[in-house]
Design an enzyme around this catalytic site. Structure first.
Site, PDB file in Angstrom:
ATOM      1  N   GLN A  27       0.826  -1.203   0.000  1.00 60.13           N
ATOM      2  CA  GLN A  27       0.000   0.000   0.000  1.00 60.13           C
ATOM      3  C   GLN A  27       0.865   1.259   0.000  1.00 60.13           C
ATOM      4  OE1 GLN A  27      -1.853   0.926   3.779  1.00 60.13           O
ATOM      5  NE2 GLN A  27      -3.736   1.618   2.810  1.00 60.13           N
ATOM      6  N   TYR A  42       0.611   4.754   0.477  1.00 61.90           N
ATOM      7  CA  TYR A  42      -0.173   5.919   0.920  1.00 61.90           C
ATOM      8  C   TYR A  42       0.729   6.973   1.555  1.00 61.90           C
ATOM      9  CZ  TYR A  42      -4.982   4.194   0.312  1.00 61.90           C
ATOM     10  OH  TYR A  42      -6.163   3.785  -0.199  1.00 61.90           O
ATOM     11  N   SER A  43       1.265   6.644   2.744  1.00 62.03           N
ATOM     12  CA  SER A  43       2.030   7.639   3.505  1.00 62.03           C
ATOM     13  C   SER A  43       3.298   8.037   2.762  1.00 62.03           C
ATOM     14  CB  SER A  43       2.427   7.070   4.864  1.00 62.03           C
ATOM     15  OG  SER A  43       1.294   6.842   5.641  1.00 62.03           O
ATOM     16  N   SER A  57       4.364  -1.561   4.211  1.00 61.54           N
ATOM     17  CA  SER A  57       4.562  -2.884   4.813  1.00 61.54           C
ATOM     18  C   SER A  57       4.745  -3.939   3.744  1.00 61.54           C
ATOM     19  CB  SER A  57       3.346  -3.274   5.651  1.00 61.54           C
ATOM     20  OG  SER A  57       3.113  -2.292   6.619  1.00 61.54           O
ATOM     21  N   GLU A  88     -10.122  -0.894   5.945  1.00 59.20           N
ATOM     22  CA  GLU A  88      -8.959  -1.154   6.787  1.00 59.20           C
ATOM     23  C   GLU A  88      -9.352  -1.082   8.252  1.00 59.20           C
ATOM     24  OE1 GLU A  88      -5.692   1.447   5.971  1.00 59.20           O
ATOM     25  OE2 GLU A  88      -4.377   0.483   7.417  1.00 59.20           O
ATOM     26  N   SER A 136      -4.373   7.257  13.004  1.00 63.46           N
ATOM     27  CA  SER A 136      -3.855   7.247  14.377  1.00 63.46           C
ATOM     28  C   SER A 136      -4.993   7.444  15.378  1.00 63.46           C
ATOM     29  CB  SER A 136      -2.828   8.357  14.552  1.00 63.46           C
ATOM     30  OG  SER A 136      -3.476   9.614  14.516  1.00 63.46           O
ATOM     31  N   GLU A 157      -5.317   9.693  17.392  1.00 60.11           N
ATOM     32  CA  GLU A 157      -5.700  11.109  17.406  1.00 60.11           C
ATOM     33  C   GLU A 157      -6.626  11.437  16.231  1.00 60.11           C
ATOM     34  OE1 GLU A 157      -2.586   9.945  17.972  1.00 60.11           O
ATOM     35  OE2 GLU A 157      -2.742  10.318  20.112  1.00 60.11           O
TER      36      GLU A 157
END
Lengths: 395, 406
Positions: free
Chosen positions: A122, A124-125, A157, A240, A380, A382
């Site tokens: 994936q 994304y980040s 990952s 997810e 996260s 948060e």
């Protein structure tokens, strides 16, 4: 078929198909990932049975099971210590392609996910775009019938094992940041891709940074329309987040703590199970775990009745991961120094040597370490609280 | 009553505690249950405003008789009594639904004391004589009950009860004679009759030998000192000086108070916790509304992330509590062996969540919530009172951990 009969059928299959070597890989999991080879062997065995993607619609290779049956299947796999399958293809990309993909994309990619021929990661980040994902900068610039991709993705990952990556890329700088993002499928062996492994705190490589240097990808690999990738990504993120039953993990953690607490002694020479302060701390977390279990059941009840879990899935993500971390801390306290030996080779399923200390101590510290990431990935803790504040409380 | 919960048998391996496994939890309330909830919600929202409540709380009256009569007229008081004694046969789910509404609206009328606790003790264990004296009038809203159990320095453990009730004393073998003192008898000021937990045999520290004795408050030798409690309710101290009541005033079996108390206390715990869930939900709503309109630093304070996250945490604590409440009510109605454990989890959770939500509701409101004028602080005091009753967080965590299958 009743749920009880169904469970028996699942158990019978697992007894036969989950051989000791694969099971050992599941037992030795210290994060959401198990040993790669064992994982893929289990993946292929499930596929032969037609059970690798229970959540997919039947026409694409799903099982047609009820929600209860899917839950039972998941539960039995975990309780039997089967390795968790890689989520990127089956849980994330599959449902997204089924929803947004073209007929060609579905016909080509879905069977390859089922068979395990394609292993997805994936993208994304980015180094500069974590929680604020929409600020991502990896660019895809149109060049004839292709895009040229430049930039880098991080926390990818299992990129070291993957042959495909699905990426969010910037195709426009106009308007809101979300408005210029596209979703694209890329071959990992394309020219210009470099994978740098990242060593985790436990000494194991799970994450990578992936660099793109003028990587050429056909426009046909776009999923959804150009500049509409954000919508696709949000759909995927819900899968997810929503696709996890924390209760099963918690019960396994509790079982392990119980085992440790009747084998290990505290500073006053009592078994930990007889230490009242420890018992109350354990109960404190277990009460929250029970409350979360019934919350998950409420969600499933609502889903069965045709409702929507709404932001309760954010609640589950936050509480599920935080409770898991608290259980890790209890195990660490029980074991004391016995948690410290670093035995990476013993975490390989085919390890034949002698383990230092009890078997149940082997994974405790790596789990404690790795679970710090659980409140960071997948939105996260948060960000989840932001979602609750905005969507539930209307703040 | 329609409760649709899917079950499969006991299939989990013994490593996971819990005697049963539910696949889904979806409580589909019956029409009657929905009507009960709607009626409570509507009546209380329309008629039970905070200012009116405060007038009663600040008066000499223990609570509003007018509201209590309406509760009776609406059928709430008879709801959970068996049909044979004139009730509607409701169970734990009904208690839960109603109690939650009472909590949401900060009701001071003594539902838990007179109905869930006193009324049920008498309905389940009262002699013909006792039942005929009061049960009909309890359901009609004309008779108040209280449970007198705590004694000075012994406000947590029922087995520590020392007050002596002498069966068949020499001077009059047809009576029970009580001597001693009971402290903080909730609803004691309003009570017409009290149920006294007294020792008829055994030693301090033993549950065996405790009996429940029904004592009308006007019995000779029964002295009452009434007062209000911090949560706006009423209570009293009782002194028993050679108090004599007929022998058939024993509730349940002599020396075996525990057998009758156990199922009734389960309903009491559920009722109190459901009330706390209602109170927490009101506090969260009030806090969200207030932070949206309160302006500081040139914007609404709801825009500050530290406050948004705090409110998200309040929401999560509330919903986790609600999940345990639903599960406990459902298990009680099923007669599940697991109900006791689930109730301890619930009471322990409420203790933590109730404090978290009420403390932060005050914190986020700021100074105004520390005054008598705003309802926020009064919800807080009610939650504190609930946490003080029938087992602290530590007590219930200990009981819960006793179920660990080590």
């Amino acid at each position: 078929m009743s749920d009880i009969e169904f469970r028996e059928e699942v158990r019978a299959f697992i007894r036969e198909a989950l051989t000791t070597d694969i099971q050992r890989a599941g037992e030795l999991m210290t994060s959401v990932f198990a040993n790669f080879d064992a994982t893929m062997t289990w993946h292929r065995r499930l596929n032969e049975k037609g059970w690798v993607a229970p959540d997919w619609p039947e026409e694409y290779g799903g099982t047609g099971w009820s929600l209860n049956q899917r839950y039972i299947f998941q539960e039995e796999c975990k309780l039997a210590n089967a390795p968790s399958l890689l989520a990127m293809g089956i849980q994330m990309l599959g449902p997204m392609l089924i929803h947004y993909g073209t007929e060609e994309q579905k016909a080509y990619y879905l069977p390859r996910i089922l068979s395990g021929e394609d292993v997805w990661c994936q993208g994304y980040s980015e180094p500069g775009a974590g929680s604020d994902l929409a600020s991502l900068k990896t660019s895809a610039v149109r060049d004839g019938d292709d895009y040229l991709i430049n930039g880098s993705k991080i926390w990818t990952s299992y990129a070291q094992f993957a042959n495909k990556i699905f990426c969010l890329v910037r195709t426009s700088k106009e308007g809101k940041p979300q408005a210029g993002i596209s979703f694209i499928l890329v071959d990992m062996d394309a020219e210009g891709i470099q994978v740098d492994p990242i060593v985790g705190l436990d000494g194991v490589i799970e994450q990578c940074q992936v660099f793109f240097d003028n990587v050429r990808v056909s426009v046909s690999q776009l999923v959804g329309k150009e500049n509409e990738g954000w919508e696709v990504a949000k759909y995927l993120l819900e899968f997810e987040r929503g696709g996890h039953n924390f209760t099963i993990d918690h019960k396994k953690q509790m079982a392990k703590i119980c085992k440790q607490a009747v084998s290990e002694y505290d500073s006053e020479g009592r078994l930990w199970a007889q230490n009242p302060v420890f018992n109350n701390r354990f109960a404190d977390v277990a009460v929250d775990a029970l409350a979360l279990e019934y919350t998950e059941l409420r969600i499933k009840g609502a889903l069965n009745a045709g409702g929507n879990p709404g932001a309760l899935s954010s609640l589950c993500k936050v509480m599920g991961t935080e409770i898991g971390q608290r259980f890790n801390e209890l195990s660490m306290d029980i074991l004391g120094v016995q948690a410290l030996p670093k035995q990476l080779e013993a975490l390989e399923p085919d390890f034949q040597g002698e383990i230092v200390g009890p078997d149940y101590a082997l994974t405790t510290m790596p789990e404690y370490i790795n679970n710090r990431a659980s409140t960071i990935y997948g939105g996260s803790a948060e960000i989840q609280r932001d979602i609750i504040a905005k969507r539930v409380l209307g703040l | 009553m329609v409760v649709r919960l899917k079950f499969s048998a006991t299939l989990l391996p013994s490593v996971c505690w819990g005697s049963e496994e539910i696949s889904t939890m979806y409580i589909e309330f019956s029409d009657e249950q929905r009507m009960l909830k709607d009626s409570a919600e509507k009546y209380l929202q329309d008629n039970y405003d905070f200012d009116g409540r405060q007038v009663v709380v600040n008066s000499e009256a223990p609570f509003s008789m007018q509201h209590w009569s309406m509760f009776a007229n609406l059928g709430w008081l008879a709801m959970t009594f068996e049909e044979e004694v004139g009730g509607f046969g409701g169970g734990a789910l009904e208690t839960m639904l109603l109690s939650e509404q009472l909590g949401t609206n900060l009701v001071v009328e003594p539902y838990v004391e007179t109905i869930v606790l006193g009324g049920q003790l008498i309905a389940r264990g009262g002699s013909e004589n006792v039942t005929s004296q009061c049960l009909d009038s309890v359901m009609a809203g004309e008779y108040q009950l209280a449970f007198a159990w705590a004694e000075k320095h012994h406000a947590h453990a029922m087995q520590d009860i020392a007050l002596i009730a002498k069966l068949k004393p020499q001077e009059n073998p047809s009576v029970i004679q009580l001597n001693g003192h009971k402290t903080v008898v909730l609803n004691g000021a309003a009570a017409d009759g009290i149920i006294v937990l007294a020792r008829t045999a055994g030693n301090v520290g033993e549950m065996d030998g405790l009996s429940l004795v029904f004592v009308p408050v006007n019995t000779k030798g029964c002295e009452r000192r009434s007062y209000k409690t911090h949560d706006g309710r009423n209570a009293a101290e009782f002194t028993f000086n050679q108090v004599q009541v007929p022998a058939d005033h024993i509730i349940g079996k002599v020396g075996q108070a525990q057998a009758l108390l156990k199922p009734v206390m389960q309903q009491v715990l559920l009722s109190l916790c459901a009330e706390a869930v209602g109170a927490m939900s009101s506090l969260l709503t009030a806090t969200v509304d207030y932070t949206k309109q309160r302006q500081q630093f040139g914007r609404s304070i709801a825009q500050f992330q530290v406050l948004r996250h705090r409110m998200a945490d309040m929401f999560m604590e509330l919903e986790l509590s609600r999940s345990l409440m639903l599960a406990a009510a459902w298990k009680l109605d099923q007669g599940s062996d697991d109900a006791e454990r689930c109730l301890s989890a619930l009471k322990a959770k409420i203790a933590k969540a109730g404090k978290f939500v009420s403390h932060n509701a005050i914190q986020l409101h700021g100074g105004i919530a520390t005054t008598d004028e705003l309802n926020v602080g009064h919800f807080f005091k009610r939650i504190a009172a609930i946490n003080s009753q029938f087992g602290t967080r530590d007590d219930h965590l200990s009981r819960f951990s006793a179920s660990f299958q080590y």
